[in-house]
Design an enzyme around this catalytic site. Structure first.
Site, PDB file in Angstrom:
ATOM      1  N   ASN A  96      10.569  -3.092   4.923  1.00 14.36           N
ATOM      2  CA  ASN A  96      11.212  -4.255   3.688  1.00 14.36           C
ATOM      3  C   ASN A  96      10.201  -5.236   3.552  1.00 14.36           C
ATOM      4  OD1 ASN A  96      13.327  -2.335   3.915  1.00 14.36           O
ATOM      5  ND2 ASN A  96      14.719  -3.670   5.363  1.00 14.36           N
ATOM      6  N   ASP A  98      11.483  -7.984   2.216  1.00 10.63           N
ATOM      7  CA  ASP A  98      12.555  -9.092   2.081  1.00 10.63           C
ATOM      8  C   ASP A  98      12.604 -10.185   2.788  1.00 10.63           C
ATOM      9  OD1 ASP A  98      15.261  -6.618   3.038  1.00 10.63           O
ATOM     10  OD2 ASP A  98      14.210  -8.084   4.134  1.00 10.63           O
ATOM     11  N   HIS A 113       4.812  -3.387   5.041  1.00  7.71           N
ATOM     12  CA  HIS A 113       4.548  -3.261   3.525  1.00  7.71           C
ATOM     13  C   HIS A 113       4.477  -4.797   2.989  1.00  7.71           C
ATOM     14  CE1 HIS A 113       6.103   0.900   3.743  1.00  7.71           C
ATOM     15  NE2 HIS A 113       4.894   1.127   3.896  1.00  7.71           N
ATOM     16  N   ASN A 206      21.839   5.828   9.956  1.00  2.76           N
ATOM     17  CA  ASN A 206      21.680   6.253   8.394  1.00  2.76           C
ATOM     18  C   ASN A 206      23.076   6.413   7.960  1.00  2.76           C
ATOM     19  OD1 ASN A 206      21.135   7.061   5.626  1.00  2.76           O
ATOM     20  ND2 ASN A 206      18.851   7.119   6.438  1.00  2.76           N
TER      21      ASN A 206
HETATM   22  C1  BV8 Z   1      -1.274   4.867   2.288  1.00  2.02           C
HETATM   23  C2  BV8 Z   1       5.984  -2.147  -0.919  1.00  2.02           C
HETATM   24  C3  BV8 Z   1      -3.593   5.710   2.579  1.00  2.02           C
HETATM   25  C4  BV8 Z   1       6.113  -2.493  -2.333  1.00  2.02           C
HETATM   26  C5  BV8 Z   1       6.104   0.031  -0.342  1.00  2.02           C
HETATM   27  C6  BV8 Z   1       1.909  12.701  -0.382  1.00  2.02           C
HETATM   28  C7  BV8 Z   1       2.104  13.139   0.794  1.00  2.02           C
HETATM   29  C8  BV8 Z   1       2.287  12.103   1.823  1.00  2.02           C
HETATM   30  C9  BV8 Z   1       2.114  10.814   1.668  1.00  2.02           C
HETATM   31  C10 BV8 Z   1       1.388  10.577   0.435  1.00  2.02           C
HETATM   32  C11 BV8 Z   1       1.251  11.407  -0.576  1.00  2.02           C
HETATM   33  N1  BV8 Z   1       0.834  10.907  -1.722  1.00  2.02           N
HETATM   34  C12 BV8 Z   1       0.494   9.532  -1.497  1.00  2.02           C
HETATM   35  C13 BV8 Z   1       0.890   9.448  -0.412  1.00  2.02           C
HETATM   36  C14 BV8 Z   1       0.800   8.286   0.384  1.00  2.02           C
HETATM   37  C15 BV8 Z   1       2.099   7.293  -0.161  1.00  2.02           C
HETATM   38  C16 BV8 Z   1       3.360   7.739  -0.034  1.00  2.02           C
HETATM   39  O1  BV8 Z   1       4.021   7.895   1.259  1.00  2.02           O
HETATM   40  N2  BV8 Z   1       3.967   8.435  -1.028  1.00  2.02           N
HETATM   41  C17 BV8 Z   1       5.157   8.951  -0.841  1.00  2.02           C
HETATM   42  C18 BV8 Z   1       6.246   8.489  -1.945  1.00  2.02           C
HETATM   43  C19 BV8 Z   1       5.130  10.588  -0.996  1.00  2.02           C
HETATM   44  N3  BV8 Z   1       1.777   6.126   0.800  1.00  2.02           N
HETATM   45  C20 BV8 Z   1       0.989   5.031   0.360  1.00  2.02           C
HETATM   46  O2  BV8 Z   1       0.567   5.041  -0.403  1.00  2.02           O
HETATM   47  C21 BV8 Z   1       0.813   3.999   1.721  1.00  2.02           C
HETATM   48  N4  BV8 Z   1      -0.620   3.933   1.830  1.00  2.02           N
HETATM   49  O3  BV8 Z   1      -0.827   5.955   2.608  1.00  2.02           O
HETATM   50  O4  BV8 Z   1      -2.616   4.439   2.298  1.00  2.02           O
HETATM   51  C22 BV8 Z   1      -3.926   6.320   1.133  1.00  2.02           C
HETATM   52  C23 BV8 Z   1      -4.611   5.525   0.308  1.00  2.02           C
HETATM   53  C24 BV8 Z   1      -5.193   6.022  -0.845  1.00  2.02           C
HETATM   54  C25 BV8 Z   1      -4.514   7.485  -1.296  1.00  2.02           C
HETATM   55  C26 BV8 Z   1      -3.686   7.994  -0.410  1.00  2.02           C
HETATM   56  C27 BV8 Z   1      -3.223   7.480   0.681  1.00  2.02           C
HETATM   57  C28 BV8 Z   1       1.348   2.659   1.198  1.00  2.02           C
HETATM   58  C29 BV8 Z   1       3.065   2.764   0.964  1.00  2.02           C
HETATM   59  C30 BV8 Z   1       3.564   1.468   0.664  1.00  2.02           C
HETATM   60  C31 BV8 Z   1       4.276   1.494  -0.651  1.00  2.02           C
HETATM   61  N5  BV8 Z   1       5.007   0.139  -0.573  1.00  2.02           N
HETATM   62  N6  BV8 Z   1       6.825  -1.094  -0.594  1.00  2.02           N
HETATM   63  C32 BV8 Z   1       7.490  -3.005  -2.852  1.00  2.02           C
HETATM   64  O5  BV8 Z   1       8.415  -3.021  -1.905  1.00  2.02           O
HETATM   65  O6  BV8 Z   1       7.565  -3.184  -4.087  1.00  2.02           O
HETATM   66  S1  BV8 Z   1       7.219   1.293  -0.371  1.00  2.02           S
HETATM   67  C33 BV8 Z   1       9.070   1.020  -0.368  1.00  2.02           C
HETATM   68  O7  BV8 Z   1       9.605   2.145  -0.501  1.00  2.02           O
HETATM   69  C34 BV8 Z   1       9.329   0.427   0.952  1.00  2.02           C
HETATM   70  O8  BV8 Z   1       8.628  -0.573   1.588  1.00  2.02           O
HETATM   71  C35 BV8 Z   1       9.779   1.836   1.621  1.00  2.02           C
HETATM   72  O9  BV8 Z   1       8.835   2.086   2.466  1.00  2.02           O
HETATM   73  C36 BV8 Z   1       9.853   2.615   0.571  1.00  2.02           C
HETATM   74  C37 BV8 Z   1      11.636   2.962   0.506  1.00  2.02           C
HETATM   75  O10 BV8 Z   1      12.078   3.766   1.526  1.00  2.02           O
HETATM   76  P1  BV8 Z   1      13.204   3.190   2.231  1.00  2.02           P
HETATM   77  O11 BV8 Z   1      13.093   1.709   2.791  1.00  2.02           O
HETATM   78  O12 BV8 Z   1      13.441   4.472   3.241  1.00  2.02           O
HETATM   79  O13 BV8 Z   1      14.363   3.190   1.317  1.00  2.02           O
HETATM   80  P2  BV8 Z   1      15.247   3.913   0.658  1.00  2.02           P
HETATM   81  O14 BV8 Z   1      16.065   3.681  -0.465  1.00  2.02           O
HETATM   82  O15 BV8 Z   1      14.081   5.301   0.376  1.00  2.02           O
HETATM   83  O16 BV8 Z   1      16.095   4.791   1.806  1.00  2.02           O
HETATM   84  C38 BV8 Z   1      17.116   3.923   2.101  1.00  2.02           C
HETATM   85  C39 BV8 Z   1      17.758   4.646   3.128  1.00  2.02           C
HETATM   86  O17 BV8 Z   1      18.959   3.765   3.876  1.00  2.02           O
HETATM   87  C40 BV8 Z   1      18.567   5.780   2.747  1.00  2.02           C
HETATM   88  O18 BV8 Z   1      18.385   6.710   3.251  1.00  2.02           O
HETATM   89  C41 BV8 Z   1      19.907   5.412   2.815  1.00  2.02           C
HETATM   90  O19 BV8 Z   1      20.922   6.438   3.025  1.00  2.02           O
HETATM   91  C42 BV8 Z   1      20.029   4.451   3.760  1.00  2.02           C
HETATM   92  N7  BV8 Z   1      21.218   3.490   3.823  1.00  2.02           N
HETATM   93  C43 BV8 Z   1      21.709   3.040   2.873  1.00  2.02           C
HETATM   94  N8  BV8 Z   1      22.522   2.033   3.136  1.00  2.02           N
HETATM   95  C44 BV8 Z   1      22.906   1.849   4.608  1.00  2.02           C
HETATM   96  C45 BV8 Z   1      21.728   3.052   4.949  1.00  2.02           C
HETATM   97  N9  BV8 Z   1      21.357   3.216   6.350  1.00  2.02           N
HETATM   98  C46 BV8 Z   1      22.040   2.359   7.149  1.00  2.02           C
HETATM   99  N10 BV8 Z   1      22.861   1.606   6.839  1.00  2.02           N
HETATM  100  C47 BV8 Z   1      23.225   1.144   5.508  1.00  2.02           C
HETATM  101  N11 BV8 Z   1      24.272   0.255   5.121  1.00  2.02           N
END
Ligand code: BV8
Length: 236
Positions: A96, A98, A113, A206
């Site tokens: 996060n 935030d 991040h 979760n």
């Molecule tokens: C990198 C900052 C090397 C910005 C963020 C293919 C396969 C694998 C990986 C990749 C791929 N292609 C590219 C990649 C790499 C990529 C990636 O993983 N992509 C994904 C989408 C496939 N990763 C990157 O690019 C990272 N760097 O790998 O560098 C590299 C270099 C060059 C080329 C390739 C690789 C950098 C990633 C960082 C991105 N920045 N945030 C901003 O915030 O604006 S990511 C952002 O989204 C968040 O930080 C967080 O990581 C993500 C969101 O995920 P969650 O936090 O899990 O949130 P979400 O809404 O998804 O889920 C919430 C959960 O809470 C749910 O499950 C829900 O059920 C639950 N919930 C809800 N309420 C509650 C609850 N649980 C409990 N209690 C509650 N009350």
């Protein structure tokens, strides 16, 4: 009932779900209104910023004003402050941006991040608190290059110090929690499986059974809201 021992080496990875009960929408919630037609993976990239810095800064400013500045830490955040004080070996890694763990009182937070309330310049990564007058594109007061949010955009490398600290903690833990994260974004999403392979007990907290990597192994799934589940976990 789950009980953690004081001598357990604990690693906690948090995601947007832990801040949901503080009023900050998760990434997978529909983005409301004005921004619903944009995809975070599109907006949170350096290329999007360079192509349209005003649009990207407007999006971050909207998130700050609409949610982050109004959010207060919830019982889940408060529990992790207690855990940091209680355990001899505790590491908190958050995806996060935030700042709520720090606002709650955690002292050592790996902001994996980055932080939405900070900016850095394109030229030399000079860092500043978020500052923006009107719709300007702020410039660095040191080198005059454009300022951008100090967050890790998609396809950007994680800060090497944060990556090293997180890797080291995950490789030396007894218990690993993934709290409020869908486990979709790497390398953060890889940590649960890595900890599990190295023999740690792994837990997912979760409201839904997300986190794909956790479905294939002995990870314990604690279904419910983080703000309700975490305070009930006993400390022995
Ligand atoms: C990198 C900052 C090397 C910005 C963020 C293919 C396969 C694998 C990986 C990749 C791929 N292609 C590219 C990649 C790499 C990529 C990636 O993983 N992509 C994904 C989408 C496939 N990763 C990157 O690019 C990272 N760097 O790998 O560098 C590299 C270099 C060059 C080329 C390739 C690789 C950098 C990633 C960082 C991105 N920045 N945030 C901003 O915030 O604006 S990511 C952002 O989204 C968040 O930080 C967080 O990581 C993500 C969101 O995920 P969650 O936090 O899990 O949130 P979400 O809404 O998804 O889920 C919430 C959960 O809470 C749910 O499950 C829900 O059920 C639950 N919930 C809800 N309420 C509650 C609850 N649980 C409990 N209690 C509650 N009350």
């Amino acid at each position: 009932m789950l009980t953690l021992k004081k001598t357990d080496r604990i690693v906690v990875l948090t995601g947007a779900g832990i801040s949901a009960e503080s009023g900050i929408p998760t990434f997978r919630d529909a983005m409301e209104g004005l921004w619903s037609e944009f995809d975070p993976e599109e907006l949170a990239t350096l290329s999007a910023f360079k192509r349209n810095p005003k649009l990207v800064l407007d999006w971050y400013e909207w998130r700050i004003k609409a949610f982050v500045d109004k959010a207060i830490p919830n019982p889940a955040h408060q529990t992790l402050v207690k855990w940091e004080e209680y355990f001899e070996n505790f590491t908190l890694i958050t995806q996060n941006v935030d700042g709520l763990h720090i606002k709650a009182g955690n002292k050592n937070v790996i902001e994996f991040h980055g932080n939405i309330k900070r900016m850095k310049c394109l030229g030399h990564n000079h860092k500043f608190a978020w500052v923006r007058k009107g719709e300007e594109i702020p410039l660095c007061s040191v080198c005059n290059s454009m300022l951008r949010p100090d967050v890790v955009f998609f396809n950007e490398m994680i800060d090497p110090n944060n990556l090293q600290a997180a890797n080291k903690a995950v490789r030396n833990c007894d218990v690993f929690f993934a709290i409020g994260t869908s486990g979709m974004v790497y390398p953060a999403a890889g940590y649960l499986e890595e900890a599990q392979i190295l023999g740690a007990k792994t837990y997912v907290v979760n409201t839904e059974h997300h986190f794909p990597a956790s479905k294939r192994d002995s990870t314990v799934f604690l279904r419910g809201k983080a703000g309700e589940i975490l305070p009930k976990i006993a400390l022995s």
